[in-house]
Design an enzyme around this catalytic site. Structure first.
Site, short mmCIF file in Angstrom:
data_model
loop_
_atom_site.label_atom_id
_atom_site.label_comp_id
_atom_site.label_asym_id
_atom_site.label_seq_id
_atom_site.Cartn_x
_atom_site.Cartn_y
_atom_site.Cartn_z
N GLN A 68 -5.78 2.38 -6.64
CA GLN A 68 -7.07 1.81 -6.25
C GLN A 68 -8.22 2.82 -6.36
O GLN A 68 -9.30 2.47 -6.81
CB GLN A 68 -6.97 1.26 -4.83
N PRO A 89 0.14 10.73 -3.51
CA PRO A 89 1.50 10.35 -3.08
C PRO A 89 2.42 10.05 -4.26
O PRO A 89 3.65 10.16 -4.14
CB PRO A 89 1.26 9.09 -2.23
N ASP A 132 -8.30 9.21 -5.91
CA ASP A 132 -8.02 10.06 -4.75
C ASP A 132 -6.65 9.75 -4.13
O ASP A 132 -6.04 10.59 -3.49
CB ASP A 132 -9.09 9.83 -3.67
N PHE A 133 -6.18 8.50 -4.31
CA PHE A 133 -4.92 8.09 -3.68
C PHE A 133 -3.70 8.34 -4.56
O PHE A 133 -2.59 7.94 -4.24
CB PHE A 133 -4.94 6.58 -3.34
N LEU A 168 0.86 -1.18 0.00
CA LEU A 168 0.00 0.00 0.00
C LEU A 168 0.90 1.24 0.00
O LEU A 168 1.14 1.85 1.02
CB LEU A 168 -0.89 -0.05 1.25
N HIS A 227 -13.03 8.86 -1.81
CA HIS A 227 -13.32 7.86 -2.83
C HIS A 227 -14.23 8.42 -3.93
O HIS A 227 -14.99 7.69 -4.54
CB HIS A 227 -13.99 6.63 -2.20
N GLU A 285 1.60 4.20 -2.98
CA GLU A 285 1.39 4.64 -4.36
C GLU A 285 2.67 5.17 -5.01
O GLU A 285 2.91 4.94 -6.20
CB GLU A 285 0.28 5.70 -4.43
#
Lengths: 327, 424
Positions: free
Chosen positions: A82, A89, A85-86, A58, A129, A60
């Site tokens: 995933q 990083p 929004d993520f 996990l 999300h 990014e």
């Protein structure tokens, strides 16, 4: 031709590409054993093995950073973030490295990389999300950004993105995954990046949009037709590069342009499209260029009524287009 | 009783202010709608401004000779009868130009009570299409929000206009320049590194607009004759020193050419006319414009009543205009009223020119360089002073036969001048 959902079209596209080219690897959080949180990559690890469909930590920045290294060294990685929004990083890796390696090395290295990420709201995903992040990347020279709005376009754009020798961000709308269905050919086909698609012809108003909003705009257009208002819908499909010619053509045709996106208003793709039109088609305009987008608030609310208020809906598009037609 | 305020109209694209020439109505005078109210002078045009409404002139706010910006109130008219609410907004002469009238367009009920606020504010598409179709958007019923004139309204009006017989244009006041739109649809310039952009001087804009309008609206046709001016050259050689001493101006070929033009215009009066839509205006006066190059660009001062002057009079009048145009001291009167134009292109060394007609005039002739050439004379070859005279003419008004006759008169007149011809 089989009728596939948007999600199935992406999965079939991935499968077809991996069968065709053994250099392709898929890489991301839960993409292997679990088949992704939305099941986009379901069955692929079983078919292609743990070496080609890899569950990553996990992290990014590491996912994209190692994918860049793999791409430079001859693989064709399709990492998944995933949720869009993520992706932040990893933004340093994407913007500073992936986008610029070809330029920085004077063409000696390049990064054939496709970053897939589900984006968008309206599914009760709340702050982390639901985001639309395409405008951040559309700003960056060296990146390509595609956002399919139909199952057919999803598969064809994926193939074109994989074929591309440079980094492509591929944003798929999570609300479209199972709600949109359509005919998708079994054989491989490419939809050129940077080519918009006229999804509906009309006379009075042009709606220029992309992603989930394409289907919403088409719904609005159908309703307006009953009122005698003829609406043209241009699906950008790529938000970088933009299909300037198609944008100008529809603008000149109707003289009234409504630009729609789910991303918030300020600094969005709509501003760029609007600028192109006013620079190159001013004397064809019969009304101010209108943008319809999410409000400039920090993020998608969780509360259902607030989420509904935040989202651009077919009804909002219909009302705005009607107003413009009557201007 | 309502009061209508009349403002300084816009009389040309590049024009920002206007000078009151004279008031044709005084305070207390009754005036009919469309009747000439005053004369306005601008950079390049003189225009009579028609009254926007019928009524009585109650106040004159700007005196003759004063220059005020476009839009400045210049007089007030008390509108006759009641119904002050329905008084129309002040309109410039261009808005008075006949175009598709409202009744010929389909009249949507909503547009009947169109508010005035949107007047004069049109979208870029509406402006462009209105110009292309020669429609005044102010005369079109708007079907858009708040009575706005939409692109579609203009297109519909254009359809109706094409179908309907073309209306007779207004009395020949000077047509404002703004109707032609010289920049529309021009091929885009290619700007590369190192290129520089020179802003357009106002006079350049006026020239550009007039040239485009002439070439786009007047079907140009062209003829040329060769003229043997050996006699004229000898005459001028013999007289020029004495002439200069006695008259104070140089004796050039221009007055002779002007004289020849006057003869030809008398013989072919159709060449001294103007196209007027469904009629032709036969001009009574013969006023010959002479194209003159100045630092600021091309201008065309006019020798008034050229038919009433002899060679000396023409020489003095033309010299005076040339000198004053170079000094920038021409009056509006000097620049207006031309009925035909002479372009002395020989001064720049050409032997053949295709001049652009100074619309609404019907013709323009050039006098090219006078050159010595071997010419067959009878059964021998002689060295003669030869000049080409070129004519562009408006083929709507005259045909090749008249135009040819016109040139023949010029040729005959010039060739008839001998070393001993009297110039007085």
């Amino acid at each position: 031709m089989a009728e596939l959902s948007y999600l199935e079209a992406i999965r079939e596209g991935l499968r077809q590409e991996m069968e065709r080219d053994s250099r392709i690897i898929i890489y991301g959080e839960d993409v292997g054993v679990r088949g992704g949180v939305f099941r986009v990559t379901e069955g692929l690890q079983k078919q292609f093995g743990e070496d080609r469909v890899i569950d990553s930590p996990l992290a990014e920045a590491a996912i994209i950073g190692t994918a860049i290294g793999a791409a430079v060294n001859g693989l064709r990685p399709i990492p998944e973030i995933q949720f869009a929004d993520f992706i932040f990083p990893a933004i340093n890796q994407i913007v500073q490295e992936a986008a610029r390696i070809r330029y920085r090395s004077n063409g000696a290295f390049h990064v054939p990389l496709v970053i897939r990420a589900p984006f968008g709201g309206g599914v009760h995903g709340a702050l982390y999300h639901s985001q639309s992040v395409e405008a951040f990347f559309a700003h960056v020279p060296g990146l390509k950004v595609v956002v399919p709005g139909t199952p057919y376009d999803a598969k064809g754009l994926l193939a074109a993105a994989v074929q591309d020798e440079d980094p492509v961000l591929y944003f798929e709308h999570k609300a479209a995954y199972r709600s949109l269905k359509g005919e998708v050919p079994e054989e491989r086909y490419l939809i050129p990046i940077g080519q918009a698609d006229l999804k509906r012809e009309g006379q009075h108003v042009s709606i220029i949009t992309y992603g989930l909003m394409v289907s919403y705009a088409l719904k609005a257009a159908e309703e307006l037709e009953k009122e005698g208002i003829s609406v043209e819908v241009l699906d950008l499909r790529s938000v970088r590069p933009l299909d300037v010619e198609a944008i100008l053509e529809t603008s000149k045709k109707t003289g009234k342009v409504l630009i729609v996106h789910e991303d918030n208003l300020t600094g969005g793709i709509g501003g760029e499209v609007s600028a192109l039109i006013s620079e190159h088609a001013l004397f064809y305009l019969d009304a101010p260029i209108v943008r319809l987008a999410a409000p400039d608030v920090p993020a998608m609310p969780y509360s259902a009524p607030l989420e509904h208020a935040f989202m651009v809906t077919p009804e909002k598009i219909r009302d705005k287009a009607r107003e413009l037609a009557k201007f | 009783m309502a009061t209508e305020v009349v403002s300084m109209p816009q009389l040309g694209e590049s024009v920002t202010e206007g000078t009151i020439g004279q008031w044709l109505k005084n305070v207390g005078d009754a005036v009919e709608k469309y009747e000439s109210l005053l004369e306005v002078q601008t950079d390049k045009v003189n225009a009579e401004v028609p009254a926007p409404v019928s009524g009585k002139v109650t106040k004159i706010l700007v005196d003759p000779g004063q220059t005020v910006p476009i839009g400045t109130p210049i007089c007030e008219i008390e509108v006759e009868g009641a119904g002050g609410e329905s008084a129309e907004a002040p309109q410039t002469p261009s808005e008075e130009a006949p175009t598709v009238e409202a009744q010929s367009a389909p009249a949507p009920a909503a547009a009947a009570a169109a508010p005035q606020e949107g007047r004069g504010r049109y979208s870029p598409a509406v402006r462009r299409l209105a110009e292309e179709h020669g429609i005044d958007p102010a005369r079109v019923n708007g079907t858009g929000a708040g009575g706005r004139v939409t692109r579609n309204d203009i297109l519909q009006a254009a359809n109706h206009k094409d179908a309907a017989p073309s209306p007779a244009p207004a009395k020949t006041t000077v047509q404002p320049a703004q109707t032609a739109g010289f920049a529309v649809e021009s091929a885009p310039a290619v700007i590369e590194d190192g290129d520089t952009l020179e802003p357009l001087a106002p006079v350049r804009k006026v020239i550009a607009e007039r040239m485009v309008r002439s070439k786009q609206t007047v079907p140009h046709a062209w003829l040329m004759v060769e003229v043997d001016v050996t006699g004229l050259v000898a005459l001028r050689e013999r007289l020029k020193n004495d002439f200069k001493a006695r008259e104070g101006v140089s004796l050039t070929y221009v007055p002779f050419m002007m004289r020849a033009i006057v003869e030809a215009l008398r013989a072919v009066p159709e060449m001294n006319s103007q196209w007027n839509g469904d009629s032709i205006v036969m001009k009574k006066r013969i006023n010959v414009g002479m194209a003159a190059a100045t630092d600021r660009g091309l201008i065309v001062p006019v020798v008034k009543d050229a038919d009433q002057k002899n060679i000396v009079g023409l020489a003095k009048a033309s010299q005076d205009l040339v000198q004053r145009s170079r000094a920038g001291r021409l009056t509006m009167d000097d620049l207006s009223g031309g009925t035909f134009t002479l372009d002395n292109t020989g001064a720049v060394g050409t032997v053949l020119t295709y001049p652009v007609i100074n619309a609404p005039e019907v013709g323009i002739v050039t006098m090219e360089s006078i050159v010595k050439r071997p010419v067959v004379v009878g059964n021998t070859i002689g060295i003669r002073d030869m000049v080409n005279v070129c004519l562009s003419f408006d083929h709507r008004v005259v045909d090749g036969a008249e135009a040819g006759k016109f040139l023949q008169v010029i040729k005959k007149h010039l060739e008839g001048i001998g070393p001993d011809t009297s110039i007085y």
